[in-house]
Design a protein around this motif. Structure first.
Motif, short mmCIF file in Angstrom:
data_model
loop_
_atom_site.label_atom_id
_atom_site.label_comp_id
_atom_site.label_asym_id
_atom_site.label_seq_id
_atom_site.Cartn_x
_atom_site.Cartn_y
_atom_site.Cartn_z
N GLN A 86 -130.07 52.29 5.66
CA GLN A 86 -128.73 52.36 5.54
C GLN A 86 -127.90 52.65 4.21
O GLN A 86 -127.02 52.88 4.37
CB GLN A 86 -128.39 50.99 6.50
N LEU A 87 -128.64 51.83 3.48
CA LEU A 87 -127.86 51.79 2.11
C LEU A 87 -128.00 53.19 1.40
O LEU A 87 -127.20 53.81 0.83
CB LEU A 87 -128.61 50.69 1.11
N TRP A 88 -129.01 53.91 1.77
CA TRP A 88 -129.47 55.30 1.27
C TRP A 88 -128.35 56.20 2.16
O TRP A 88 -127.61 57.09 1.70
CB TRP A 88 -130.66 55.76 1.68
N VAL A 89 -128.27 55.98 3.35
CA VAL A 89 -127.15 56.75 4.23
C VAL A 89 -125.80 56.41 3.59
O VAL A 89 -124.96 57.51 3.36
CB VAL A 89 -127.04 56.51 5.84
N HIS A 90 -125.49 55.43 3.17
CA HIS A 90 -124.22 55.08 2.61
C HIS A 90 -124.06 55.52 1.03
O HIS A 90 -122.93 55.92 0.84
CB HIS A 90 -124.09 53.49 2.58
N SER A 91 -125.06 55.61 0.65
CA SER A 91 -125.00 56.16 -0.94
C SER A 91 -124.61 57.64 -0.74
O SER A 91 -123.75 58.13 -1.65
CB SER A 91 -126.53 56.07 -1.39
N GLN A 92 -125.27 58.33 0.28
CA GLN A 92 -124.97 59.75 0.19
C GLN A 92 -123.57 59.98 0.46
O GLN A 92 -122.75 60.93 0.10
CB GLN A 92 -125.93 60.42 1.41
N ASP A 93 -122.77 59.24 1.36
CA ASP A 93 -121.40 59.23 1.69
C ASP A 93 -120.75 59.06 0.30
O ASP A 93 -119.73 59.95 0.29
CB ASP A 93 -121.05 57.99 2.81
N LEU A 94 -121.04 57.90 -0.41
CA LEU A 94 -120.44 57.56 -1.48
C LEU A 94 -120.42 58.73 -2.55
O LEU A 94 -119.47 59.28 -3.05
CB LEU A 94 -120.86 56.27 -2.15
N LEU A 95 -121.83 59.49 -2.85
CA LEU A 95 -121.96 60.17 -3.77
C LEU A 95 -120.93 61.87 -3.21
O LEU A 95 -120.53 62.33 -4.27
CB LEU A 95 -123.45 60.62 -3.76
N ALA A 96 -120.98 62.03 -1.97
CA ALA A 96 -120.25 63.03 -1.25
C ALA A 96 -118.93 62.89 -1.65
O ALA A 96 -118.03 64.03 -1.87
CB ALA A 96 -120.59 63.34 -0.03
N GLN A 97 -118.34 61.73 -1.65
CA GLN A 97 -116.81 61.58 -2.25
C GLN A 97 -116.64 61.32 -3.74
O GLN A 97 -115.48 61.09 -4.27
CB GLN A 97 -116.30 60.26 -1.68
N GLY A 98 -117.82 61.74 -4.49
CA GLY A 98 -117.65 61.59 -5.89
C GLY A 98 -117.77 60.28 -6.40
O GLY A 98 -117.38 60.08 -7.76
N GLN A 99 -118.04 59.26 -5.78
CA GLN A 99 -118.44 57.95 -6.20
C GLN A 99 -119.96 57.65 -6.92
O GLN A 99 -120.80 57.98 -6.08
CB GLN A 99 -118.14 56.71 -5.40
N SER A 100 -120.35 57.62 -8.10
CA SER A 100 -121.59 57.42 -8.67
C SER A 100 -122.16 55.78 -7.95
O SER A 100 -121.38 55.00 -7.94
CB SER A 100 -121.62 57.38 -10.00
N VAL A 101 -123.48 56.17 -7.71
CA VAL A 101 -124.09 54.95 -7.33
C VAL A 101 -125.53 54.58 -7.98
O VAL A 101 -126.26 55.42 -8.50
CB VAL A 101 -124.51 55.30 -5.93
N ILE A 102 -125.66 53.26 -8.15
CA ILE A 102 -126.71 53.00 -8.67
C ILE A 102 -127.77 52.09 -7.59
O ILE A 102 -127.29 51.16 -6.84
CB ILE A 102 -126.67 51.70 -9.85
N LEU A 103 -128.81 52.73 -7.42
CA LEU A 103 -129.96 52.13 -6.50
C LEU A 103 -130.94 51.13 -7.29
O LEU A 103 -131.77 51.88 -8.04
CB LEU A 103 -130.58 53.06 -5.58
N GLU A 104 -130.87 49.95 -7.02
CA GLU A 104 -131.61 49.00 -8.43
C GLU A 104 -133.13 48.53 -7.53
O GLU A 104 -133.55 47.53 -8.01
CB GLU A 104 -130.94 48.13 -8.67
N TRP A 105 -133.30 49.10 -6.45
CA TRP A 105 -134.61 48.35 -5.86
C TRP A 105 -135.69 49.29 -6.27
O TRP A 105 -135.32 50.08 -6.94
CB TRP A 105 -134.54 48.50 -4.31
N GLY A 106 -137.02 49.00 -6.40
CA GLY A 106 -137.92 49.26 -7.13
C GLY A 106 -138.42 50.74 -7.33
O GLY A 106 -138.97 51.21 -8.34
N HIS A 107 -138.19 51.72 -6.18
CA HIS A 107 -138.60 52.95 -6.25
C HIS A 107 -140.05 53.01 -6.59
O HIS A 107 -140.39 53.87 -7.61
CB HIS A 107 -137.68 53.95 -6.65
N TRP A 108 -141.20 52.45 -5.87
CA TRP A 108 -142.41 52.23 -6.48
C TRP A 108 -143.29 53.69 -6.37
O TRP A 108 -144.20 54.03 -6.85
CB TRP A 108 -143.11 51.23 -5.64
#
Ligand SMILES: Nc1ncnc2c1ncn2[C@@H]1O[C@H](COP(=O)(O)OP(=O)(O)OP(=O)(O)O)[C@@H](O)[C@H]1O
Ligand SMILES: [Mg+2]
Length: 161
Positions: free
Chosen positions: A60-82
């Motif tokens: 859900q946070l990734w879906v939301h991130s893509q909406d924010l990015l599409a609107q021009g809002q930069s996003v930081i995802l701070e989980w580990g991306h292992w």
């Protein structure tokens, strides 16, 4: 329409490597919205070790991130991306939206991570069931650190911590 300065910032590293600390430093500089999965898990009343819940929330946070990015809002995802595959998915998602994408990899010796986690357990900052040496030893075998080839696929960071 995303602005050309819009960025997705991925923070990569094992627990206690300093991801949230770095994200807090970067957020006002970029400026970007920080999505802290652990804080969301806790505030929604779930357990930090509930893997099924974490997977659903992360989606859900990734879906939301893509909406924010599409609107021009930069996003930081701070989980580990292992895993490389997780980082590939985010990088390609950002590229598809026409926004920049940065990777910040935090590396620290395993003994240092274990000591930080022990201090965090003792300090009360971490209220869930504790992370132990055995966890870190297992996680280190699963974690896929980014190599140079992968690092070159990302944009140069606009801000440092
Ligand atoms: N460079 C550092 N040196 C010493 N301690 C640090 C450093 N960076 C962070 N810490 C401490 O280590 C602990 C973990 O830091 P932080 O919460 O930023 O890590 P994290 O990678 O977000 O962890 P998690 O994956 O559990 O969310 C905190 O108590 C923090 O104060
Ligand atoms: Mg964190």
């Amino acid at each position: 329409m995303a602005k050309s300065s819009t960025r997705l910032v991925l923070i990569c590293g094992l627990p206690a490597s300093g991801k949230s600390t770095l994200a807090r430093q970067l957020a006002p500089k970029i400026p970007a919205i920080r999505l802290d999965k652990d804080a969301w898990v806790t505030q929604l009343g779930a357990d930090l070790w509930d893997e099924e819940f974490r997977v659903r929330l992360e989606h859900q946070l990734w879906v939301h991130s893509q909406d924010l990015l599409a609107q021009g809002q930069s996003v930081i995802l701070e989980w580990g991306h292992w895993a490389r595959v997780e980082r590939d998915q985010k990088r390609l998602g950002a590229r598809a939206l026409g926004v920049g994408v940065e990777l910040h990899y935090l590396d620290a010796p395993l003994e240092e991570l274990i000591e930080r986690a022990e201090r965090r357990n003792a300090s009360g900052e971490w209220t869930a069931s504790p992370m132990t040496r055995a966890h870190f030893e297992r996680w280190a075998t699963i974690f896929q650190p980014p190599d140079e080839e992968e690092t070159l696929l990302f944009d140069k960071p606009v801000a440092e911590g």
